[in-house]
Design a protein around this motif. Structure first.
Motif, PDB file in Angstrom:
ATOM      1  N   ARG A 194       0.862  -1.178   0.000  1.00 25.12           N
ATOM      2  CA  ARG A 194       0.000   0.000   0.000  1.00 25.12           C
ATOM      3  C   ARG A 194       0.897   1.226   0.000  1.00 25.12           C
ATOM      4  NH1 ARG A 194      -1.777   4.316   2.659  1.00 25.12           N
ATOM      5  NH2 ARG A 194      -4.018   4.756   2.817  1.00 25.12           N
ATOM      6  N   ARG A 195       0.738   2.054  -1.037  1.00 23.92           N
ATOM      7  CA  ARG A 195       1.522   3.290  -1.120  1.00 23.92           C
ATOM      8  C   ARG A 195       0.586   4.483  -1.077  1.00 23.92           C
ATOM      9  NH1 ARG A 195       5.642   3.045  -6.121  1.00 23.92           N
ATOM     10  NH2 ARG A 195       3.687   3.415  -7.249  1.00 23.92           N
ATOM     11  N   ASP A 196       1.020   5.518  -0.375  1.00 21.84           N
ATOM     12  CA  ASP A 196       0.398   6.830  -0.510  1.00 21.84           C
ATOM     13  C   ASP A 196       1.203   7.599  -1.539  1.00 21.84           C
ATOM     14  OD1 ASP A 196      -1.786   7.147   1.552  1.00 21.84           O
ATOM     15  OD2 ASP A 196      -0.163   6.405   2.818  1.00 21.84           O
ATOM     16  N   VAL A 197       0.512   8.178  -2.498  1.00 27.45           N
ATOM     17  CA  VAL A 197       1.172   8.896  -3.589  1.00 27.45           C
ATOM     18  C   VAL A 197       0.599  10.306  -3.655  1.00 27.45           C
ATOM     19  CG1 VAL A 197       1.561   8.964  -6.072  1.00 27.45           C
ATOM     20  CG2 VAL A 197       1.565   6.771  -4.873  1.00 27.45           C
ATOM     21  N   ALA A 198       1.486  11.290  -3.626  1.00 26.29           N
ATOM     22  CA  ALA A 198       1.070  12.693  -3.708  1.00 26.29           C
ATOM     23  C   ALA A 198       1.968  13.431  -4.690  1.00 26.29           C
ATOM     24  CB  ALA A 198       1.157  13.354  -2.333  1.00 26.29           C
ATOM     25  N   TYR A 199       1.357  14.194  -5.570  1.00 27.28           N
ATOM     26  CA  TYR A 199       2.104  15.010  -6.531  1.00 27.28           C
ATOM     27  C   TYR A 199       3.102  14.159  -7.335  1.00 27.28           C
ATOM     28  CZ  TYR A 199       0.234  18.392  -3.212  1.00 27.28           C
ATOM     29  OH  TYR A 199      -0.595  19.104  -2.369  1.00 27.28           O
ATOM     30  N   GLY A 200       2.701  12.918  -7.626  1.00 26.82           N
ATOM     31  CA  GLY A 200       3.533  12.059  -8.451  1.00 26.82           C
ATOM     32  C   GLY A 200       4.700  11.420  -7.739  1.00 26.82           C
ATOM     33  N   ARG A 201       4.731  11.525  -6.390  1.00 28.33           N
ATOM     34  CA  ARG A 201       5.820  10.928  -5.617  1.00 28.33           C
ATOM     35  C   ARG A 201       5.247  10.034  -4.529  1.00 28.33           C
ATOM     36  NH1 ARG A 201       9.325  15.033  -2.740  1.00 28.33           N
ATOM     37  NH2 ARG A 201      10.367  13.083  -2.126  1.00 28.33           N
ATOM     38  N   VAL A 202       6.053   9.072  -4.110  1.00 24.29           N
ATOM     39  CA  VAL A 202       5.641   8.189  -3.026  1.00 24.29           C
ATOM     40  C   VAL A 202       5.794   8.920  -1.693  1.00 24.29           C
ATOM     41  CG1 VAL A 202       6.126   6.032  -1.809  1.00 24.29           C
ATOM     42  CG2 VAL A 202       6.245   6.112  -4.312  1.00 24.29           C
ATOM     43  N   TRP A 203       4.707   8.950  -0.937  1.00 25.53           N
ATOM     44  CA  TRP A 203       4.676   9.584   0.395  1.00 25.53           C
ATOM     45  C   TRP A 203       4.891   8.539   1.483  1.00 25.53           C
ATOM     46  CZ3 TRP A 203       4.763  14.037   3.009  1.00 25.53           C
ATOM     47  CH2 TRP A 203       4.099  14.160   4.241  1.00 25.53           C
ATOM     48  N   SER A 204       4.405   7.325   1.256  1.00 30.76           N
ATOM     49  CA  SER A 204       4.657   6.232   2.188  1.00 30.76           C
ATOM     50  C   SER A 204       4.495   4.912   1.439  1.00 30.76           C
ATOM     51  CB  SER A 204       3.697   6.277   3.384  1.00 30.76           C
ATOM     52  OG  SER A 204       2.398   5.874   3.005  1.00 30.76           O
ATOM     53  N   ALA A 205       5.094   3.862   1.984  1.00 32.95           N
ATOM     54  CA  ALA A 205       4.986   2.534   1.369  1.00 32.95           C
ATOM     55  C   ALA A 205       5.103   1.484   2.467  1.00 32.95           C
ATOM     56  CB  ALA A 205       6.084   2.327   0.327  1.00 32.95           C
ATOM     57  N   MET A 206       4.119   0.592   2.518  1.00 33.23           N
ATOM     58  CA  MET A 206       4.142  -0.470   3.532  1.00 33.23           C
ATOM     59  C   MET A 206       3.681  -1.776   2.912  1.00 33.23           C
ATOM     60  SD  MET A 206       2.504  -0.467   7.328  1.00 33.23           S
ATOM     61  CE  MET A 206       2.489  -1.932   8.362  1.00 33.23           C
ATOM     62  N   PRO A 207       4.447  -2.855   3.105  1.00 34.93           N
ATOM     63  CA  PRO A 207       4.038  -4.161   2.577  1.00 34.93           C
ATOM     64  C   PRO A 207       3.087  -4.868   3.538  1.00 34.93           C
ATOM     65  CG  PRO A 207       6.184  -4.371   3.605  1.00 34.93           C
ATOM     66  CD  PRO A 207       5.770  -2.920   3.751  1.00 34.93           C
ATOM     67  N   TYR A 208       2.103  -5.524   2.974  1.00 34.02           N
ATOM     68  CA  TYR A 208       1.127  -6.294   3.741  1.00 34.02           C
ATOM     69  C   TYR A 208       1.096  -7.724   3.213  1.00 34.02           C
ATOM     70  CZ  TYR A 208      -1.042  -1.964   5.543  1.00 34.02           C
ATOM     71  OH  TYR A 208      -1.298  -0.769   6.168  1.00 34.02           O
ATOM     72  N   THR A 209       0.650  -8.635   4.061  1.00 29.81           N
ATOM     73  CA  THR A 209       0.351  -9.991   3.625  1.00 29.81           C
ATOM     74  C   THR A 209      -1.080 -10.043   3.110  1.00 29.81           C
ATOM     75  OG1 THR A 209       1.867 -10.946   5.235  1.00 29.81           O
ATOM     76  CG2 THR A 209       0.173 -12.405   4.341  1.00 29.81           C
ATOM     77  N   VAL A 210      -1.274 -10.606   1.942  1.00 33.27           N
ATOM     78  CA  VAL A 210      -2.610 -10.714   1.355  1.00 33.27           C
ATOM     79  C   VAL A 210      -3.378 -11.840   2.040  1.00 33.27           C
ATOM     80  CG1 VAL A 210      -3.925 -11.134  -0.756  1.00 33.27           C
ATOM     81  CG2 VAL A 210      -1.767  -9.851  -0.853  1.00 33.27           C
ATOM     82  N   LEU A 211      -4.582 -11.512   2.522  1.00 32.59           N
ATOM     83  CA  LEU A 211      -5.461 -12.532   3.090  1.00 32.59           C
ATOM     84  C   LEU A 211      -6.492 -13.003   2.069  1.00 32.59           C
ATOM     85  CD1 LEU A 211      -6.117 -11.118   6.673  1.00 32.59           C
ATOM     86  CD2 LEU A 211      -4.332 -12.687   5.909  1.00 32.59           C
ATOM     87  N   ALA A 212      -7.035 -12.073   1.273  1.00 35.84           N
ATOM     88  CA  ALA A 212      -8.042 -12.422   0.267  1.00 35.84           C
ATOM     89  C   ALA A 212      -8.120 -11.303  -0.757  1.00 35.84           C
ATOM     90  CB  ALA A 212      -9.407 -12.651   0.909  1.00 35.84           C
TER      91      ALA A 212
END
Length: 221
Positions: A14-32
């Motif tokens: 899951r990334r937050d993207v603002a003004y064409g740049r990455v603001w945050s990035a966190m990996p998650y495990t997919v459940l479904a």
């Protein structure tokens, strides 16, 4: 649906993207993942990236300093720092087209702590996960869904003053608030009884950020 389906047990970022740049990035495990609703989990120890002004405030336990994050976002000038998720397991439900995601926080042994509604741009699927943008305001709900409170209202007001949240986005968020409260009241949508979605998943290896996590988004969210 556009973009890939993600395999249970795999990783989605899951990334937050603002003004064409990455603001945050966190990996998650997919459940479904059924192509509309993506259910993810994060455990303590998961390494992520977040704005350096936010990580500094979090490490210092200084909530007031988090206003500096909004200043950085408005100035379109920020650096990313490493951040490790700690203390809680988070189960998150992201629904296509929805103006918020819903999360359930648990202790590592599965005791419910709170529900959390994160208001954000509707997600866009990417090759590695989903891109969105946190709209700052949050709704915190007790484990039994009986009472709630608003969170980060000062940061939201600052974002409005600085133009990060424009008038059109503010009106959209007002509608999103009404929708979330209606679903909470009626126990529908993510608040409908659904033990399978909201039960502590079995432990597994922690997900990691791929090398492409900071690649330039195709579109600014």
């Amino acid at each position: 649906m556009t973009g890939p389906l993600f395999t249970p047990g795999g990783t989605a970022v899951r990334r937050d993207v603002a003004y064409g740049r990455v603001w945050s990035a966190m990996p998650y495990t997919v459940l479904a993942d059924d192509g509309t609703t993506l259910t993810l989990a994060a455990r303590p120890g998961t390494a992520s990236l977040a704005p350096a002004s936010w990580t500094a405030a979090a490490r210092a336990g200084d909530d007031a300093a988090r206003l500096g994050c909004i200043d950085d976002l408005a100035a379109r000038r920020w650096e990313l720092d490493h951040w490790t998720w700690r203390d809680t397991v988070v189960l998150g439900r992201f629904t296509a087209g929805a103006p918020f995601s819903v999360h359930r926080f648990l202790t590592p042994d599965g005791r419910p702590l709170r529900w959390y509604v994160n208001f954000e741009r509707p997600y866009r699927r990417t090759a590695i996960g989903i891109d969105t943008l946190d709209l700052i305001l949050d709704l915190v709900i007790t484990p039994d869904l009986s009472t709630y409170s608003w969170k980060d209202e000062d940061e939201y007001a600052q974002a409005r003053r600085l133009g990060v949240i424009d008038e059109a986005t503010h009106r959209q968020l007002d509608g999103a608030r009404d929708l979330a409260l209606a679903q909470l009241r009626d126990r529908t949508g993510p608040f409908a009884p659904d033990p399978e979605t909201w039960t502590l998943p079995p432990e597994g290896p922690l997900p990691t950020l791929p090398a492409t996590a900071l690649s330039t988004p195709v579109e600014a969210v």
